[in-house]
Write an enzyme that holds these catalytic residues in place. Structure first.
Site, short mmCIF file in Angstrom:
data_model
loop_
_atom_site.label_atom_id
_atom_site.label_comp_id
_atom_site.label_asym_id
_atom_site.label_seq_id
_atom_site.Cartn_x
_atom_site.Cartn_y
_atom_site.Cartn_z
N LYS A 154 0.82 -1.22 0.00
CA LYS A 154 0.00 0.00 0.00
C LYS A 154 0.85 1.28 0.00
O LYS A 154 0.63 2.19 -0.78
CB LYS A 154 -0.93 -0.02 1.23
CG LYS A 154 -2.01 -1.10 1.14
CD LYS A 154 -2.88 -1.16 2.36
CE LYS A 154 -2.22 -1.79 3.55
NZ LYS A 154 -1.90 -3.23 3.45
N ILE A 155 1.86 1.31 0.89
CA ILE A 155 2.68 2.53 0.99
C ILE A 155 3.63 2.64 -0.21
O ILE A 155 3.77 3.71 -0.81
CB ILE A 155 3.47 2.54 2.32
CG1 ILE A 155 2.49 2.61 3.50
CG2 ILE A 155 4.45 3.71 2.38
CD1 ILE A 155 3.13 2.37 4.87
N THR A 231 11.57 4.34 5.87
CA THR A 231 10.41 4.69 6.71
C THR A 231 9.67 3.40 7.09
O THR A 231 8.54 3.46 7.55
CB THR A 231 9.43 5.63 5.97
OG1 THR A 231 8.99 4.97 4.77
CG2 THR A 231 10.06 6.97 5.63
N ARG A 233 10.89 -0.13 8.91
CA ARG A 233 11.22 -0.48 10.29
C ARG A 233 12.73 -0.45 10.42
O ARG A 233 13.46 -0.83 9.49
CB ARG A 233 10.70 -1.88 10.65
CG ARG A 233 9.23 -1.96 10.94
CD ARG A 233 8.83 -1.28 12.26
NE ARG A 233 7.40 -1.35 12.51
CZ ARG A 233 6.49 -0.44 12.16
NH1 ARG A 233 6.88 0.65 11.50
NH2 ARG A 233 5.22 -0.59 12.46
N ASP A 257 13.30 7.38 9.20
CA ASP A 257 12.20 7.69 10.13
C ASP A 257 12.11 6.62 11.20
O ASP A 257 11.29 6.72 12.11
CB ASP A 257 10.88 7.78 9.35
CG ASP A 257 9.73 8.28 10.23
OD1 ASP A 257 9.94 9.29 10.94
OD2 ASP A 257 8.66 7.66 10.23
N GLU A 262 15.28 2.10 18.30
CA GLU A 262 14.49 3.31 18.58
C GLU A 262 13.68 3.20 19.87
O GLU A 262 13.32 4.22 20.46
CB GLU A 262 13.56 3.65 17.41
CG GLU A 262 12.43 2.67 17.19
CD GLU A 262 11.50 3.12 16.04
OE1 GLU A 262 12.01 3.39 14.95
OE2 GLU A 262 10.28 3.18 16.28
N HIS A 294 10.17 8.52 13.89
CA HIS A 294 8.99 7.69 13.62
C HIS A 294 7.71 8.54 13.54
O HIS A 294 6.74 8.30 14.27
CB HIS A 294 8.85 6.59 14.68
CG HIS A 294 8.14 5.38 14.15
ND1 HIS A 294 8.54 4.09 14.43
CD2 HIS A 294 7.06 5.25 13.34
CE1 HIS A 294 7.74 3.23 13.83
NE2 HIS A 294 6.83 3.91 13.16
N GLN A 295 7.74 9.53 12.65
CA GLN A 295 6.58 10.40 12.51
C GLN A 295 5.88 10.21 11.17
O GLN A 295 4.96 10.96 10.84
CB GLN A 295 6.99 11.87 12.69
CG GLN A 295 7.88 12.41 11.57
CD GLN A 295 8.21 13.89 11.75
OE1 GLN A 295 9.04 14.25 12.58
NE2 GLN A 295 7.57 14.74 10.97
N PHE A 297 3.71 8.19 10.20
CA PHE A 297 2.26 7.95 10.31
C PHE A 297 1.51 9.19 10.77
O PHE A 297 0.27 9.19 10.75
CB PHE A 297 2.00 6.84 11.35
CG PHE A 297 2.20 7.32 12.77
CD1 PHE A 297 3.47 7.44 13.31
CD2 PHE A 297 1.11 7.69 13.54
CE1 PHE A 297 3.65 7.92 14.60
CE2 PHE A 297 1.28 8.17 14.84
CZ PHE A 297 2.56 8.28 15.37
P1 NAI Z 1 1.79 -3.84 2.87
O1 NAI Z 1 1.57 -5.13 3.58
O2 NAI Z 1 0.67 -3.25 2.08
O3 NAI Z 1 3.05 -3.98 1.87
C1 NAI Z 1 4.27 -4.58 2.25
C2 NAI Z 1 4.88 -5.16 0.97
O4 NAI Z 1 6.20 -5.62 1.30
C3 NAI Z 1 4.10 -6.35 0.42
O5 NAI Z 1 3.80 -6.12 -0.95
C4 NAI Z 1 5.05 -7.52 0.61
O6 NAI Z 1 4.94 -8.50 -0.41
C5 NAI Z 1 6.39 -6.80 0.53
N1 NAI Z 1 7.51 -7.59 1.01
C6 NAI Z 1 7.53 -8.56 1.97
N2 NAI Z 1 8.78 -9.08 2.05
C7 NAI Z 1 9.54 -8.45 1.13
C8 NAI Z 1 10.89 -8.58 0.73
N3 NAI Z 1 11.72 -9.47 1.30
N4 NAI Z 1 11.35 -7.76 -0.26
C9 NAI Z 1 10.54 -6.87 -0.85
N5 NAI Z 1 9.23 -6.72 -0.52
C10 NAI Z 1 8.75 -7.50 0.45
O7 NAI Z 1 2.31 -2.84 3.99
P2 NAI Z 1 2.28 -1.24 3.98
O8 NAI Z 1 1.01 -0.76 4.57
O9 NAI Z 1 2.68 -0.74 2.64
O10 NAI Z 1 3.43 -0.91 5.05
C11 NAI Z 1 4.77 -1.27 4.81
C12 NAI Z 1 5.57 -1.12 6.10
O11 NAI Z 1 5.70 0.25 6.43
C13 NAI Z 1 4.91 -1.74 7.37
O12 NAI Z 1 5.17 -3.13 7.48
C14 NAI Z 1 5.52 -0.96 8.48
O13 NAI Z 1 6.68 -1.64 8.93
C15 NAI Z 1 5.93 0.37 7.82
N6 NAI Z 1 5.18 1.51 8.36
C16 NAI Z 1 5.87 2.58 8.86
C17 NAI Z 1 5.20 3.66 9.39
C18 NAI Z 1 5.92 4.88 9.92
O14 NAI Z 1 5.30 5.67 10.66
N7 NAI Z 1 7.17 5.12 9.58
C19 NAI Z 1 3.74 3.66 9.48
C20 NAI Z 1 3.10 2.52 8.84
C21 NAI Z 1 3.81 1.48 8.33
#
Ligand code: NAI
Length: 331
Positions: A154-155, A231, A233, A257, A262, A294-295, A297
């Site tokens: 999604k992101i 951004t 983890r 981020d 952290e 970590h901002q 979100f």
């Molecule tokens: P999502 O589940 O929609 O997408 C994650 C993608 O990563 C999936 O398409 C998955 O197939 C892929 N993936 C898994 N293993 C992989 C690998 N080895 N190599 C390449 N791609 C791989 O998740 P979304 O919503 O896009 O979020 C992604 C990450 O962003 C979250 O897991 C979270 O850790 C982080 N995040 C950070 C925030 C922040 O405030 N900085 C806030 C929200 C999320």
């Protein structure tokens, strides 16, 4: 339901209290984070609400279950801070907020790209200091550059769209093909994405497979002078290897981020203390490193959506009606 809300900041209290008008749960806020020594605070609460740096390891989960907790309601999309196997074995349901605003995080990643490239962090203090010179502030046109997106969920898709809007060529690496991504870029093997990209941005979850995805070997495979943005983890990146890459100039820009350690630093004011984390402090010495705490979100829309989905999870769990956004343990 009685809900113990851990790591409750003012903005959590406000957003959860507003969302709770539609749910009527009894919310009890604790400023403390959840860890072994604070777990007794949750005694007798059927629901416990956590944020990203609360640690629901096996020990914590067992004490929670013994104290009557049935639901862990995460105020996050990521769930790497919960031992899902232990939670499941203890009979706990784990719920999360799968999507609250991919725009918030993707736009923050883009903000890091722009600020690093045009040295906004340095220009800001220079101008405020009455220094109007431009030396050291020269950037590059993003137009025509190659951007690598690791994790095209999604992101990653929103970030790809933003960068395509700047006229960048976007490459994606992900074990799962997402047709939404293909509207903005094309897929390539990870090695190719690393070698071809001027900017690399991490948007995959932290799992045992992705821990230190960016380390000495992958950094050596990148273009010299690459811009690396994380951004996702902190654990996706081996910070010590990144410091070596920065010292050699292999990494030309670093935007973070999130940070591996952290939990000890972020979401708290340590400005009057001596920070003991030498690795983090070394990162702060580089002029080409920009760190936010970590901002990603943290937009009004995302905070509201997090509160609403978290309490909807609690209500659906309690009533058995509607959707609980469950996180299941790996098979
Ligand atoms: P999502 O589940 O929609 O997408 C994650 C993608 O990563 C999936 O398409 C998955 O197939 C892929 N993936 C898994 N293993 C992989 C690998 N080895 N190599 C390449 N791609 C791989 O998740 P979304 O919503 O896009 O979020 C992604 C990450 O962003 C979250 O897991 C979270 O850790 C982080 N995040 C950070 C925030 C922040 O405030 N900085 C806030 C929200 C999320």
């Amino acid at each position: 339901m009685r809900v113990a809300v851990f790591s409750a900041k003012d903005y959590d209290r406000e957003s959860l209290a507003a969302a709770n008008e539609a749910h009527g749960h009894e919310l009890v806020f604790f400023e403390a984070g959840l860890e072994a020594k604070t777990t007794p605070l949750a005694q007798g609460f059927p629901a416990v609400c956590l944020f990203v740096n609360d640690e629901a390891n096996a020990e914590v989960v067992q004490v929670l279950a013994a104290g009557g907790t049935k639901l862990l309601a995460l105020r996050s999309a990521g769930f790497n801070h919960v031992d899902l196997g232990a939670a499941h074995a203890a009979g706990l349901t784990v719920a999360r907020v799968p999507a609250y605003s991919p725009h918030a995080v993707a736009e923050h990643a883009a903000a890091l790209v722009l600020a690093l490239n045009r040295r906004i962090h340095r220009a800001y203090s220079r101008v405020r200091d009455g220094n109007f010179t431009l030396g050291g502030l020269c950037g590059f046109d993003l137009h025509g550059r190659t951007v690598g997106v690791i994790g095209t969920g999604k992101i990653g898709v929103v970030f790809a769209r933003i960068m395509a809007g700047f006229g960048c060529r976007v490459l994606g690496a992900d074990p799962h093909v997402n047709p939404d991504f293909e509207a903005h870029g094309s897929y390539a093997p990870l090695a190719e994405v690393l070698a071809a990209s001027d900017v690399i941005s991490l948007h995959c979850p932290l799992t045992p497979q992705t821990r230190h995805l960016i380390g000495a070997e992958t950094i050596a495979a990148m273009k010299p002078g690459v811009m690396l943005i994380n951004t996702g983890r902190g654990g996706l990146v081996d910070t010590r290897a990144v410091i070596e890459g920065l010292k050699r100039g292999q990494i030309g820009y670093l935007g973070l981020d999130v940070y591996e350690e952290e939990e000890e630093l972020f979401f708290a004011d340590h400005s009057s203390e001596v920070i003991q984390d030498d690795v983090f402090m070394r990162l702060l010495t580089f002029p080409n490193v920009l760190i936010t705490a970590h901002q990603g979100f943290f937009t009004r829309e995302a905070v509201r959506n997090i509160a609403e989905t978290t309490l909807a999870n609690v209500s659906a769990f309690e009533s058995g009606e509607g959707t609980v956004e469950r996180v299941l343990p790996p098979e």
